[in-house]
Motif scaffolding. Structure first.
Motif, PDB file in Angstrom:
ATOM      1  N   ALA A  59       0.836  -1.203   0.000  1.00  0.00           N
ATOM      2  CA  ALA A  59       0.000   0.000   0.000  1.00  0.00           C
ATOM      3  C   ALA A  59       0.868   1.249   0.000  1.00  0.00           C
ATOM      4  CB  ALA A  59      -0.939  -0.008   1.209  1.00  0.00           C
ATOM      5  N   ALA A  60       1.997   1.205   0.702  1.00  0.00           N
ATOM      6  CA  ALA A  60       2.920   2.342   0.724  1.00  0.00           C
ATOM      7  C   ALA A  60       3.552   2.554  -0.648  1.00  0.00           C
ATOM      8  CB  ALA A  60       4.002   2.117   1.772  1.00  0.00           C
ATOM      9  N   GLU A  61       3.702   1.460  -1.411  1.00  0.00           N
ATOM     10  CA  GLU A  61       4.224   1.576  -2.772  1.00  0.00           C
ATOM     11  C   GLU A  61       3.189   2.112  -3.741  1.00  0.00           C
ATOM     12  OE1 GLU A  61       5.828  -2.130  -4.156  1.00  0.00           O
ATOM     13  OE2 GLU A  61       7.804  -1.664  -3.387  1.00  0.00           O
ATOM     14  N   GLY A  62       1.902   2.103  -3.337  1.00  0.00           N
ATOM     15  CA  GLY A  62       0.838   2.635  -4.190  1.00  0.00           C
ATOM     16  C   GLY A  62       0.047   1.572  -4.931  1.00  0.00           C
ATOM     17  N   CYS A  63       0.200   0.317  -4.585  1.00  0.00           N
ATOM     18  CA  CYS A  63      -0.561  -0.753  -5.243  1.00  0.00           C
ATOM     19  C   CYS A  63      -2.026  -0.688  -4.818  1.00  0.00           C
ATOM     20  CB  CYS A  63      -0.002  -2.123  -4.874  1.00  0.00           C
ATOM     21  SG  CYS A  63       1.656  -2.417  -5.485  1.00  0.00           S
ATOM     22  N   SER A  64      -2.903  -1.105  -5.707  1.00  0.00           N
ATOM     23  CA  SER A  64      -4.332  -1.129  -5.385  1.00  0.00           C
ATOM     24  C   SER A  64      -4.634  -2.347  -4.521  1.00  0.00           C
ATOM     25  CB  SER A  64      -5.167  -1.181  -6.661  1.00  0.00           C
ATOM     26  OG  SER A  64      -4.980  -2.440  -7.303  1.00  0.00           O
ATOM     27  N   ASP A 110     -10.464 -10.692   0.308  1.00  0.00           N
ATOM     28  CA  ASP A 110     -10.333  -9.455  -0.447  1.00  0.00           C
ATOM     29  C   ASP A 110     -10.885  -8.279   0.358  1.00  0.00           C
ATOM     30  OD1 ASP A 110      -9.815  -7.881  -2.820  1.00  0.00           O
ATOM     31  OD2 ASP A 110     -11.995  -7.856  -3.110  1.00  0.00           O
ATOM     32  N   CYS A 111     -11.970  -8.517   1.053  1.00  0.00           N
ATOM     33  CA  CYS A 111     -12.598  -7.493   1.887  1.00  0.00           C
ATOM     34  C   CYS A 111     -11.642  -7.038   2.997  1.00  0.00           C
ATOM     35  CB  CYS A 111     -13.887  -8.060   2.452  1.00  0.00           C
ATOM     36  SG  CYS A 111     -14.621  -7.154   3.777  1.00  0.00           S
ATOM     37  N   ALA A 112     -10.954  -7.991   3.624  1.00  0.00           N
ATOM     38  CA  ALA A 112     -10.009  -7.658   4.686  1.00  0.00           C
ATOM     39  C   ALA A 112      -8.816  -6.886   4.131  1.00  0.00           C
ATOM     40  CB  ALA A 112      -9.539  -8.924   5.389  1.00  0.00           C
ATOM     41  N   VAL A 113      -8.374  -7.258   2.946  1.00  0.00           N
ATOM     42  CA  VAL A 113      -7.255  -6.545   2.321  1.00  0.00           C
ATOM     43  C   VAL A 113      -7.653  -5.092   2.068  1.00  0.00           C
ATOM     44  CG1 VAL A 113      -5.816  -6.369   0.241  1.00  0.00           C
ATOM     45  CG2 VAL A 113      -6.217  -8.596   1.284  1.00  0.00           C
ATOM     46  N   ARG A 114      -8.866  -4.893   1.549  1.00  0.00           N
ATOM     47  CA  ARG A 114      -9.333  -3.525   1.293  1.00  0.00           C
ATOM     48  C   ARG A 114      -9.400  -2.710   2.590  1.00  0.00           C
ATOM     49  NH1 ARG A 114     -11.078  -3.198  -3.900  1.00  0.00           N
ATOM     50  NH2 ARG A 114     -11.614  -5.175  -4.875  1.00  0.00           N
ATOM     51  N   LYS A 115      -9.875  -3.341   3.662  1.00  0.00           N
ATOM     52  CA  LYS A 115      -9.962  -2.652   4.954  1.00  0.00           C
ATOM     53  C   LYS A 115      -8.580  -2.207   5.423  1.00  0.00           C
ATOM     54  CE  LYS A 115      -9.930  -4.367   9.205  1.00  0.00           C
ATOM     55  NZ  LYS A 115     -10.186  -5.198  10.345  1.00  0.00           N
ATOM     56  N   TRP A 116      -7.600  -3.113   5.343  1.00  0.00           N
ATOM     57  CA  TRP A 116      -6.260  -2.780   5.814  1.00  0.00           C
ATOM     58  C   TRP A 116      -5.576  -1.758   4.914  1.00  0.00           C
ATOM     59  CZ3 TRP A 116      -4.611  -3.223  10.457  1.00  0.00           C
ATOM     60  CH2 TRP A 116      -5.172  -4.172  11.298  1.00  0.00           C
ATOM     61  N   VAL A 117      -5.859  -1.788   3.614  1.00  0.00           N
ATOM     62  CA  VAL A 117      -5.293  -0.775   2.715  1.00  0.00           C
ATOM     63  C   VAL A 117      -5.833   0.597   3.097  1.00  0.00           C
ATOM     64  CG1 VAL A 117      -5.304   0.069   0.327  1.00  0.00           C
ATOM     65  CG2 VAL A 117      -4.794  -2.324   0.790  1.00  0.00           C
ATOM     66  N   ARG A 118      -7.136   0.689   3.379  1.00  0.00           N
ATOM     67  CA  ARG A 118      -7.712   1.964   3.824  1.00  0.00           C
ATOM     68  C   ARG A 118      -7.045   2.448   5.108  1.00  0.00           C
ATOM     69  NH1 ARG A 118     -12.680  -0.352   2.525  1.00  0.00           N
ATOM     70  NH2 ARG A 118     -13.054  -0.826   4.706  1.00  0.00           N
ATOM     71  N   ILE A 119      -6.828   1.524   6.051  1.00  0.00           N
ATOM     72  CA  ILE A 119      -6.192   1.891   7.316  1.00  0.00           C
ATOM     73  C   ILE A 119      -4.769   2.379   7.084  1.00  0.00           C
ATOM     74  CG2 ILE A 119      -5.293   0.963   9.489  1.00  0.00           C
ATOM     75  CD1 ILE A 119      -7.790  -0.863   9.543  1.00  0.00           C
ATOM     76  N   PHE A 120      -4.002   1.634   6.288  1.00  0.00           N
ATOM     77  CA  PHE A 120      -2.602   1.970   6.094  1.00  0.00           C
ATOM     78  C   PHE A 120      -2.409   3.233   5.256  1.00  0.00           C
ATOM     79  CE2 PHE A 120      -1.777  -2.766   6.761  1.00  0.00           C
ATOM     80  CZ  PHE A 120      -1.454  -2.574   8.079  1.00  0.00           C
ATOM     81  N   LYS A 121      -3.306   3.509   4.321  1.00  0.00           N
ATOM     82  CA  LYS A 121      -3.168   4.716   3.505  1.00  0.00           C
ATOM     83  C   LYS A 121      -3.567   5.956   4.287  1.00  0.00           C
ATOM     84  CE  LYS A 121      -3.175   2.931  -1.084  1.00  0.00           C
ATOM     85  NZ  LYS A 121      -3.558   3.109  -2.450  1.00  0.00           N
ATOM     86  N   GLY A 122      -4.349   5.785   5.356  1.00  0.00           N
ATOM     87  CA  GLY A 122      -4.782   6.929   6.145  1.00  0.00           C
ATOM     88  C   GLY A 122      -3.827   7.296   7.256  1.00  0.00           C
ATOM     89  N   GLU A 123      -2.840   6.471   7.521  1.00  0.00           N
ATOM     90  CA  GLU A 123      -1.929   6.710   8.640  1.00  0.00           C
ATOM     91  C   GLU A 123      -0.495   6.825   8.164  1.00  0.00           C
ATOM     92  OE1 GLU A 123      -2.325   3.691  11.574  1.00  0.00           O
ATOM     93  OE2 GLU A 123      -4.458   4.014  11.851  1.00  0.00           O
ATOM     94  N   ASP A 124       0.333   7.331   9.038  1.00  0.00           N
ATOM     95  CA  ASP A 124       1.762   7.374   8.775  1.00  0.00           C
ATOM     96  C   ASP A 124       2.309   5.951   8.900  1.00  0.00           C
ATOM     97  OD1 ASP A 124       4.421   7.935   8.540  1.00  0.00           O
ATOM     98  OD2 ASP A 124       4.580   9.108  10.380  1.00  0.00           O
TER      99      ASP A 124
END
Length: 133
Positions: free
Chosen positions: A19-24, A43-57
């Protein structure tokens, strides 16, 4: 159970990195599915964690689940133990439901206090002793 928790933390680390690299999220899940196979998170869990990680440092992200407060164990409160013990000593035939209503706790908690904490047991009436022994 420890291995599945460890695997989950590893997968969260992979999601954080990609997610930090910018992958979907869809791309991350597809890549993880090839590596982890059936043990891959949904897939649902991956999307949840991507949202979490993109919103935080990324440097401050916590991968493990945080400690939850849970329900307080009111059955172990000393005041409850003392009230239950006092009621039983005053009337040994008092019912657990009556104690629960008087003290203001659940009947199951009263049962736990009486049997486990206080160590009281049912005793047989005097005339009903087993004579087959």
């Amino acid at each position: 159970m420890a291995t599945s928790n460890y695997l989950l933390i590893k997968q969260r680390s992979v999601i954080e990195f990609l997610a930090a690299e910018g992958c979907s999220a869809a791309n991350i899940h597809a890549r993880m599915k090839t590596v982890y196979g059936e043990m891959c998170i949904s897939d649902c869990a991956v999307r949840k964690w991507v949202r979490i990680f993109k919103g935080e440092d990324p440097r401050e992200t916590i991968l493990c689940d945080r400690k939850r407060s849970g329900r307080p164990l009111s059955a172990s409160v000393t005041a409850h133990r003392e009230k239950v013990d006092c009621m039983i000593r005053a009337n040994r035939r008092v019912k657990q439901k009556e104690i629960a209503n008087a003290v203001g706790i659940l009947k199951e908690q009263v049962h736990h206090i009486v049997t486990t904490v206080l160590g009281y047991e049912k005793s047989l009436p005097v005339g009903s002793q087993d004579s087959s022994l």
